[in-house]
Scaffold this active site. Sequence first.
Site, PDB file in Angstrom:
ATOM      1  N   HIS A 265       2.905  -2.976 -13.489  1.00  0.00           N
ATOM      2  CA  HIS A 265       2.735  -4.428 -13.310  1.00  0.00           C
ATOM      3  C   HIS A 265       1.935  -5.061 -14.450  1.00  0.00           C
ATOM      4  CE1 HIS A 265       3.534  -4.138  -8.660  1.00  0.00           C
ATOM      5  NE2 HIS A 265       4.621  -4.029  -9.387  1.00  0.00           N
TER       6      HIS A 265
ATOM      7  N   ASP B  98      -5.942  -3.489 -13.686  1.00  0.00           N
ATOM      8  CA  ASP B  98      -7.253  -3.144 -14.250  1.00  0.00           C
ATOM      9  C   ASP B  98      -7.101  -1.913 -15.152  1.00  0.00           C
ATOM     10  OD1 ASP B  98      -7.770  -0.574 -12.851  1.00  0.00           O
ATOM     11  OD2 ASP B  98      -7.913  -1.780 -11.026  1.00  0.00           O
TER      12      ASP B  98
ATOM     13  N   CYS C  52      -1.510 -15.955 -31.531  1.00  0.00           N
ATOM     14  CA  CYS C  52      -1.067 -14.565 -31.668  1.00  0.00           C
ATOM     15  C   CYS C  52      -0.905 -14.263 -33.157  1.00  0.00           C
ATOM     16  CB  CYS C  52       0.253 -14.347 -30.934  1.00  0.00           C
ATOM     17  SG  CYS C  52       1.474 -15.611 -31.252  1.00  0.00           S
TER      18      CYS C  52
ATOM     19  N   ASN D  68      -1.801  -1.341 -10.598  1.00  0.00           N
ATOM     20  CA  ASN D  68      -3.037  -2.078 -10.905  1.00  0.00           C
ATOM     21  C   ASN D  68      -3.051  -2.551 -12.349  1.00  0.00           C
ATOM     22  OD1 ASN D  68      -3.674  -1.413  -8.342  1.00  0.00           O
ATOM     23  ND2 ASN D  68      -5.139   0.190  -8.869  1.00  0.00           N
TER      24      ASN D  68
ATOM     25  N   THR E 251      -2.123   1.751  -1.546  1.00  0.00           N
ATOM     26  CA  THR E 251      -1.161   0.643  -1.648  1.00  0.00           C
ATOM     27  C   THR E 251      -0.571   0.352  -0.275  1.00  0.00           C
ATOM     28  OG1 THR E 251       0.891  -0.150  -2.680  1.00  0.00           O
ATOM     29  CG2 THR E 251       0.657   2.236  -2.477  1.00  0.00           C
TER      30      THR E 251
HETATM   31  P1  OAD Z   1      -2.584  -4.492  -1.252  1.00  0.00           P
HETATM   32  O1  OAD Z   1      -3.740  -5.438  -1.240  1.00  0.00           O
HETATM   33  O2  OAD Z   1      -1.287  -5.000  -0.727  1.00  0.00           O
HETATM   34  O3  OAD Z   1      -2.935  -3.172  -0.443  1.00  0.00           O
HETATM   35  C1  OAD Z   1      -4.091  -2.420  -0.698  1.00  0.00           C
HETATM   36  C2  OAD Z   1      -4.088  -1.204   0.214  1.00  0.00           C
HETATM   37  O4  OAD Z   1      -5.238  -0.432  -0.100  1.00  0.00           O
HETATM   38  C3  OAD Z   1      -4.163  -1.526   1.704  1.00  0.00           C
HETATM   39  O5  OAD Z   1      -3.155  -0.801   2.410  1.00  0.00           O
HETATM   40  C4  OAD Z   1      -5.556  -1.064   2.111  1.00  0.00           C
HETATM   41  O6  OAD Z   1      -5.592  -0.499   3.420  1.00  0.00           O
HETATM   42  C5  OAD Z   1      -5.835   0.020   1.089  1.00  0.00           C
HETATM   43  N1  OAD Z   1      -7.274   0.215   0.805  1.00  0.00           N
HETATM   44  C6  OAD Z   1      -8.266  -0.707   0.756  1.00  0.00           C
HETATM   45  N2  OAD Z   1      -9.440  -0.150   0.451  1.00  0.00           N
HETATM   46  C7  OAD Z   1      -9.200   1.175   0.288  1.00  0.00           C
HETATM   47  C8  OAD Z   1     -10.006   2.309  -0.036  1.00  0.00           C
HETATM   48  N3  OAD Z   1     -11.325   2.188  -0.271  1.00  0.00           N
HETATM   49  N4  OAD Z   1      -9.427   3.528  -0.093  1.00  0.00           N
HETATM   50  C9  OAD Z   1      -8.092   3.673   0.149  1.00  0.00           C
HETATM   51  N5  OAD Z   1      -7.281   2.649   0.450  1.00  0.00           N
HETATM   52  C10 OAD Z   1      -7.809   1.424   0.518  1.00  0.00           C
HETATM   53  O7  OAD Z   1      -2.437  -3.988  -2.764  1.00  0.00           O
HETATM   54  P2  OAD Z   1      -1.186  -3.261  -3.468  1.00  0.00           P
HETATM   55  O8  OAD Z   1      -0.432  -2.438  -2.488  1.00  0.00           O
HETATM   56  O9  OAD Z   1      -1.695  -2.620  -4.688  1.00  0.00           O
HETATM   57  O10 OAD Z   1       1.525  -7.191  -7.693  1.00  0.00           O
HETATM   58  O11 OAD Z   1      -0.301  -4.503  -3.880  1.00  0.00           O
HETATM   59  C11 OAD Z   1       0.867  -4.265  -4.615  1.00  0.00           C
HETATM   60  C12 OAD Z   1       1.139  -5.409  -5.541  1.00  0.00           C
HETATM   61  O12 OAD Z   1       1.103  -6.625  -4.792  1.00  0.00           O
HETATM   62  C13 OAD Z   1       0.102  -5.626  -6.616  1.00  0.00           C
HETATM   63  O13 OAD Z   1       0.290  -4.816  -7.757  1.00  0.00           O
HETATM   64  C14 OAD Z   1       0.287  -7.060  -6.954  1.00  0.00           C
HETATM   65  C15 OAD Z   1       0.405  -7.623  -5.565  1.00  0.00           C
HETATM   66  O14 OAD Z   1       1.109  -8.780  -5.401  1.00  0.00           O
HETATM   67  C16 OAD Z   1       1.649  -8.161  -8.608  1.00  0.00           C
HETATM   68  O15 OAD Z   1       0.785  -8.973  -8.865  1.00  0.00           O
HETATM   69  C17 OAD Z   1       2.990  -8.154  -9.296  1.00  0.00           C
END
Ligand code: OAD
Length: 243
Positions: free
Chosen positions: A114, A92, A141, A90, A182
């Site tokens: 990231h 954030d 900068c 994340n 994730t």
């Molecule tokens: P995703 O949007 O791919 O996945 C989020 C996951 O969180 C999903 O499997 C949801 O089921 C789960 N989820 C949603 N709400 C939830 C909750 N309240 N409690 C628990 N789980 C929950 O996001 P990421 O896996 O973080 O990279 O994505 C990985 C990377 O892809 C990011 O860092 C970003 C993106 O492209 C870059 O920008 C380089």
Amino acid sequence: MDKTIVILTGAGISAESGIPTFRASDGLWCNHPIEDVATPQGYRRNPKLVHEFYNARRAQLKEVIPNAAHHAIAELAANWDGKLFLITQNVDDLHDRATQATTPKPAFRLIHMHGELRKARCEKSGSIFDWQENIDGDSHCDCCNAPGNLRPHIVWFNEMPLEMDVIDEAASSCDLFMSIGTSGNVYPAAGLVHTARTYGRAHTVELNLEPSAGESLFHEKIYGPATKTVPEYVRRILAGGVV
Ligand code: OAD
């Protein structure tokens, strides 16, 4: 002997704070094509569009606060006697804010693999600056004292995530690997469970809303909202019931 825990987090842990995930049907990648806003090529084509995308996300951080899942991990950081690596995908700053509200043990490390919305990077010198406000083509900068060299300190697709040497070493020697919120779609983050399981012989657990793409690699799977599952699991760890 002190045990090592690696926690990998993704967008799902911040969802209940009000930050949208990426791959949900109303997620960030729905309305913003990855190739436009999250690649170096997209940035070269249209830096204004990319700055606007990340400026909006940076501004949103002023509206959100850490939730019970971030706070539970911060509690673990303050109380776990072994090593704890919190590796977040994340951008954030909710983990940062939650852990700053406690006193983490010295062996705690938070790694933003990231990048971070609240940082900007000079493309010429590589210098990284704390940055709370908008970035645009006129932003200066401190290193060059010239406009146009600052970009968001975000790892885009086709770029290498940060601190991979530390992350690989931690994953390959941990006793417990937790994956929280994730989808397991983006490598190398999605491959860390395999490293932890194969080389670290770690116990692996997934805490997510639904099974992730790497679901079969987890010994234990707990599905539900992070604000419920994470505090419960952290209590189990601190009671000595996991490793
Ligand atoms: P995703 O949007 O791919 O996945 C989020 C996951 O969180 C999903 O499997 C949801 O089921 C789960 N989820 C949603 N709400 C939830 C909750 N309240 N409690 C628990 N789980 C929950 O996001 P990421 O896996 O973080 O990279 O994505 C990985 C990377 O892809 C990011 O860092 C970003 C993106 O492209 C870059 O920008 C380089």
